[in-house]
Every structure is written in structure tokens, then in C-alpha cells.
Design an enzyme around this catalytic site. Structure first.
Site, PDB file in Angstrom:
ATOM      1  N   SER A   7       0.841  -1.198   0.000  1.00 41.93           N
ATOM      2  CA  SER A   7       0.000   0.000   0.000  1.00 41.93           C
ATOM      3  C   SER A   7       0.872   1.243   0.000  1.00 41.93           C
ATOM      4  O   SER A   7       1.688   1.447   0.908  1.00 41.93           O
ATOM      5  CB  SER A   7      -0.900   0.017   1.235  1.00 41.93           C
ATOM      6  OG  SER A   7      -1.419   1.324   1.394  1.00 41.93           O
ATOM      7  N   HIS A  32      -1.323  -1.242  -4.164  1.00 41.63           N
ATOM      8  CA  HIS A  32      -2.592  -0.884  -3.519  1.00 41.63           C
ATOM      9  C   HIS A  32      -2.608   0.625  -3.281  1.00 41.63           C
ATOM     10  O   HIS A  32      -1.709   1.168  -2.629  1.00 41.63           O
ATOM     11  CB  HIS A  32      -2.707  -1.653  -2.197  1.00 41.63           C
ATOM     12  CG  HIS A  32      -4.003  -1.472  -1.483  1.00 41.63           C
ATOM     13  ND1 HIS A  32      -5.130  -2.213  -1.773  1.00 41.63           N
ATOM     14  CD2 HIS A  32      -4.358  -0.636  -0.481  1.00 41.63           C
ATOM     15  CE1 HIS A  32      -6.121  -1.839  -0.972  1.00 41.63           C
ATOM     16  NE2 HIS A  32      -5.685  -0.880  -0.181  1.00 41.63           N
ATOM     17  N   ASP A  34      -4.681   3.825  -1.812  1.00 44.08           N
ATOM     18  CA  ASP A  34      -5.749   4.201  -0.890  1.00 44.08           C
ATOM     19  C   ASP A  34      -6.211   5.630  -1.156  1.00 44.08           C
ATOM     20  O   ASP A  34      -5.518   6.591  -0.821  1.00 44.08           O
ATOM     21  CB  ASP A  34      -5.240   4.075   0.552  1.00 44.08           C
ATOM     22  CG  ASP A  34      -5.064   2.626   0.956  1.00 44.08           C
ATOM     23  OD1 ASP A  34      -6.066   1.894   0.932  1.00 44.08           O
ATOM     24  OD2 ASP A  34      -3.925   2.230   1.283  1.00 44.08           O
ATOM     25  N   MET A  36      -8.659   8.556  -0.257  1.00 47.95           N
ATOM     26  CA  MET A  36      -9.493   9.005   0.879  1.00 47.95           C
ATOM     27  C   MET A  36      -9.921  10.449   0.666  1.00 47.95           C
ATOM     28  O   MET A  36      -9.128  11.275   0.207  1.00 47.95           O
ATOM     29  CB  MET A  36      -8.698   8.909   2.184  1.00 47.95           C
ATOM     30  CG  MET A  36      -8.086   7.542   2.437  1.00 47.95           C
ATOM     31  SD  MET A  36      -7.327   7.474   4.064  1.00 47.95           S
ATOM     32  CE  MET A  36      -6.480   5.886   3.965  1.00 47.95           C
ATOM     33  N   HIS A  65      -8.362   1.376  -3.860  1.00 43.56           N
ATOM     34  CA  HIS A  65      -9.310   1.215  -2.754  1.00 43.56           C
ATOM     35  C   HIS A  65      -9.935   2.578  -2.478  1.00 43.56           C
ATOM     36  O   HIS A  65      -9.289   3.460  -1.921  1.00 43.56           O
ATOM     37  CB  HIS A  65      -8.517   0.683  -1.534  1.00 43.56           C
ATOM     38  CG  HIS A  65      -9.301   0.557  -0.271  1.00 43.56           C
ATOM     39  ND1 HIS A  65      -8.692   0.296   0.946  1.00 43.56           N
ATOM     40  CD2 HIS A  65     -10.628   0.651  -0.011  1.00 43.56           C
ATOM     41  CE1 HIS A  65      -9.618   0.235   1.890  1.00 43.56           C
ATOM     42  NE2 HIS A  65     -10.787   0.451   1.342  1.00 43.56           N
ATOM     43  N   MET A  67     -11.971   5.004  -0.554  1.00 41.47           N
ATOM     44  CA  MET A  67     -12.606   5.336   0.723  1.00 41.47           C
ATOM     45  C   MET A  67     -13.212   6.722   0.565  1.00 41.47           C
ATOM     46  O   MET A  67     -12.749   7.705   1.153  1.00 41.47           O
ATOM     47  CB  MET A  67     -11.569   5.276   1.848  1.00 41.47           C
ATOM     48  CG  MET A  67     -11.223   3.843   2.242  1.00 41.47           C
ATOM     49  SD  MET A  67      -9.666   3.711   3.127  1.00 41.47           S
ATOM     50  CE  MET A  67      -8.554   3.599   1.733  1.00 41.47           C
ATOM     51  N   MET A 136     -11.626  -5.599   5.587  1.00 41.09           N
ATOM     52  CA  MET A 136     -10.821  -4.608   6.324  1.00 41.09           C
ATOM     53  C   MET A 136     -10.494  -5.165   7.708  1.00 41.09           C
ATOM     54  O   MET A 136     -11.383  -5.520   8.472  1.00 41.09           O
ATOM     55  CB  MET A 136     -11.592  -3.295   6.474  1.00 41.09           C
ATOM     56  CG  MET A 136     -11.744  -2.477   5.206  1.00 41.09           C
ATOM     57  SD  MET A 136     -10.195  -2.099   4.343  1.00 41.09           S
ATOM     58  CE  MET A 136      -9.271  -1.212   5.611  1.00 41.09           C
ATOM     59  N   ASP A 174      -6.822  -6.234   4.352  1.00 38.17           N
ATOM     60  CA  ASP A 174      -6.139  -4.941   4.371  1.00 38.17           C
ATOM     61  C   ASP A 174      -6.191  -4.329   5.772  1.00 38.17           C
ATOM     62  O   ASP A 174      -7.265  -4.087   6.298  1.00 38.17           O
ATOM     63  CB  ASP A 174      -6.839  -4.021   3.359  1.00 38.17           C
ATOM     64  CG  ASP A 174      -6.243  -2.634   3.262  1.00 38.17           C
ATOM     65  OD1 ASP A 174      -5.144  -2.405   3.800  1.00 38.17           O
ATOM     66  OD2 ASP A 174      -6.880  -1.779   2.623  1.00 38.17           O
TER      67      ASP A 174
HETATM   68  C1  DX5 Z   1      -6.196   1.825   5.657  1.00 40.04           C
HETATM   69  C2  DX5 Z   1      -5.795   1.441   4.260  1.00 40.04           C
HETATM   70  C3  DX5 Z   1      -4.709   0.445   4.205  1.00 40.04           C
HETATM   71  C4  DX5 Z   1      -3.401   0.871   4.827  1.00 40.04           C
HETATM   72  C5  DX5 Z   1      -2.725  -0.342   5.362  1.00 40.04           C
HETATM   73  O1  DX5 Z   1      -7.327   2.616   5.599  1.00 40.04           O
HETATM   74  O2  DX5 Z   1      -6.900   0.904   3.563  1.00 40.04           O
HETATM   75  O3  DX5 Z   1      -4.503   0.016   2.857  1.00 40.04           O
HETATM   76  O4  DX5 Z   1      -2.533   1.495   3.920  1.00 40.04           O
HETATM   77  O5  DX5 Z   1      -1.618   0.060   6.074  1.00 40.04           O
HETATM   78  P1  DX5 Z   1      -0.971  -0.914   7.166  1.00 40.04           P
HETATM   79  O6  DX5 Z   1      -0.539  -2.143   6.437  1.00 40.04           O
HETATM   80  O7  DX5 Z   1       0.169  -0.117   7.691  1.00 40.04           O
HETATM   81  O8  DX5 Z   1      -2.036  -1.192   8.176  1.00 40.04           O
HETATM   82 ZN    ZN Z   2      -6.498   0.001   1.551  1.00 38.96          ZN
END
Ligand code: DX5
Ligand code: ZN
Length: 221
Positions: A7, A32, A34, A36, A65, A67, A136, A174
Site C-alpha cells: 500500500s 494498492h 488508498d 481518501m 481502494h 474510501m 478490512m 487490508d
Molecule cells: C487503511 C488502508 C490500508 C493501509 C494499510 O485505511 O486501507 O490500505 O494502507 O496500512 P498498514 O498495512 O500499515 O495497516
Molecule cells: Zn487500503
């Protein structure tokens, strides 16, 4: 076979290209990403512009992903940006089936995910529309949080339902994944391990990804 998806939430964005090369050299399967929006989750990261910049410089599968609230508004933008997999949250609003069908129509693989407190059954009616089902194992929003062990039961139940329906959805997990739980996640039925902090720790991406893969594979035995 398992897949490792570093990620980029834990990557150094000042030297993003170097991070991409490191992830490629490590033999990672997906990147990956993220996304947000500061509304669906408290944190803000990046959008289609950064996904596009990354897609222009790597052939690796981009596992996006989302969010974000109202994801339907942005599906085309992410498709145009080069996203290969597009995962939406079941809590984010909109007609989930219609959104998943649209993701596929736009040429992406369709994914759905749910926050830890959402019952696993939320995935079940969606499975025919899914290429990826993401469990999650932390509350979405931030990297570096502690793994929630109860997510293993969610993975086990989801795996059983995938088998029961004869569905093709790949199961991804994740949040808080590291050497201590990668094998447990795989033993529970996860096929794709997302790792942020554990993948980028000490800047040793090649070593970290190899160790995560070994730890994950141990769960297959
Ligand atoms: C959290 C994200 C994850 C995050 C995971 O909201 O969806 O993808 O980057 O990070 P680690 O592996 O450090 O928990
Ligand atoms: Zn994620």
C-alpha cells in the site's frame, strides 16, 4: 498462490518513482492505492491524478481502494486514470450492484469492501458482481494500525460463502498485516495481502515483500 499488494499510503511520495521501482523489483503483485476524501474517512490522500501518474510509469496492476462517499461520481475518472481494480465501500452509498456493473463496463475489475463492524453478509449478494472482496482488518483511514484478529473469522466466513456460491471473487485483506499474522490470514482464506507499513518498513521493500510472501505461504500448509 498468494499475492502481495504493497500500500502506497506508507510510500515516500517525494521519491515515488523509486518506490514504484522497488515494488516492481520486489515482485509484488499489485500496487494498492488508498484514495481518501476526508468525508467517508477522516483522512485525505490523493485522487485520479496521482493514480494516472503512477499508471504511466508501471505495468503493475493498480488496486485502487476508494474510501470516498458517492463513489459513482468518480468511477469514470479512475478508469481513465489507469486503475485496474476499483474497490468501493458498501457503506459509501449508491446502488451497489449498479456501481459494480458500471466498474466492469468501464473495463476495471470490480471490488467491494466493508468496514470491520459491517456484517460479512453484506458481501454475499454482491459476490456474482465481484472480482475482489476486500476484508478490512482495521478501521479504514490510516496506515500503521493494529490488526483486528476478529477479521480472520470474517475472512473464513467469506471464503466459505465464495465456495458455496462457486464465485470467482478473490479475497483480499487490508490493515495491520505483518509477518505475525500473514500466515493466519492466508490460512483463513485470504489470497491477497495488502501491507503498508510492513512493506515499506526501513525502506527495505524487496526484503519485506519476500518475508511477507514467505509468512503468507506458510499459512497454506
Ligand atoms: C487503511 C488502508 C490500508 C493501509 C494499510 O485505511 O486501507 O490500505 O494502507 O496500512 P498498514 O498495512 O500499515 O495497516
Ligand atoms: Zn487500503
Amino acid at each position: 498462490m498468494i499475492k502481495i499488494a504493497p500500500s502506497f499510503l506508507s510510500a515516500d511520495f517525494v521519491v515515488l518513482e523509486r518506490e514504484i521501482r522497488a515494488v516492481e523489483a520486489a515482485g509484488a503483485d499489485y500496487i494498492h492505492l488508498d484514495v481518501m476524501d476526508g468525508h467517508f474517512v477522516p483522512n485525505i490522500t490523493f485522487g485520479p491524478m496521482v493514480v494516472e501518474a503512477i499508471s504511466k510509469t508501471t505495468a503493475l496492476t493498480l488496486d485502487v481502494h476508494l474510501m470516498i462517499s458517492d463513489p459513482g461520481k468518480y468511477l469514470r475518472a479512475f478508469a481513465d486514470s489507469g486503475a485496474d481494480i476499483c474497490t468501493i465501500h458498501v457503506e459509501a452509498g449508491g446502488d451497489l450492484r449498479a456501481l459494480l456493473i458500471e466498474i466492469r463496463k468501464l473495463g476495471m475489475r470490480a471490488g467491494a469492501t466493508a468496514k470491520p463492524a459491517t456484517p460479512v453478509e453484506a458481501f454475499y449478494p454482491l459476490l456474482p458482481y465481484l472480482d475482489l472482496a476486500l476484508v478490512m482488518s482495521v478501521e479504514p483511514g490510516f496506515g500503521g494500525q493494529a490488526f483486528m484478529p476478529e477479521s480472520l473469522e470474517t475472512v473464513r466466513r467469506l471464503r466459505a460463502e465464495v465456495v458455496r456460491q462457486g464465485a470467482n471473487a478473490e479475497i483480499e485483506i487490508d490493515g495491520g498485516i505483518g509477518l505475525e499474522n500473514a500466515g493466519l490470514a492466508v490460512a483463513a482464506g485470504a489470497e491477497v495481502l495488502v501491507a503498508g507499513s510492513a512493506a515499506f518498513r526501513d525502506g527495505k521493500v524487496v526484503e519485506n515483500v519476500a518475508a511477507l510472501r514467505r509468512a503468507g505461504l506458510a499459512g497454506l500448509r
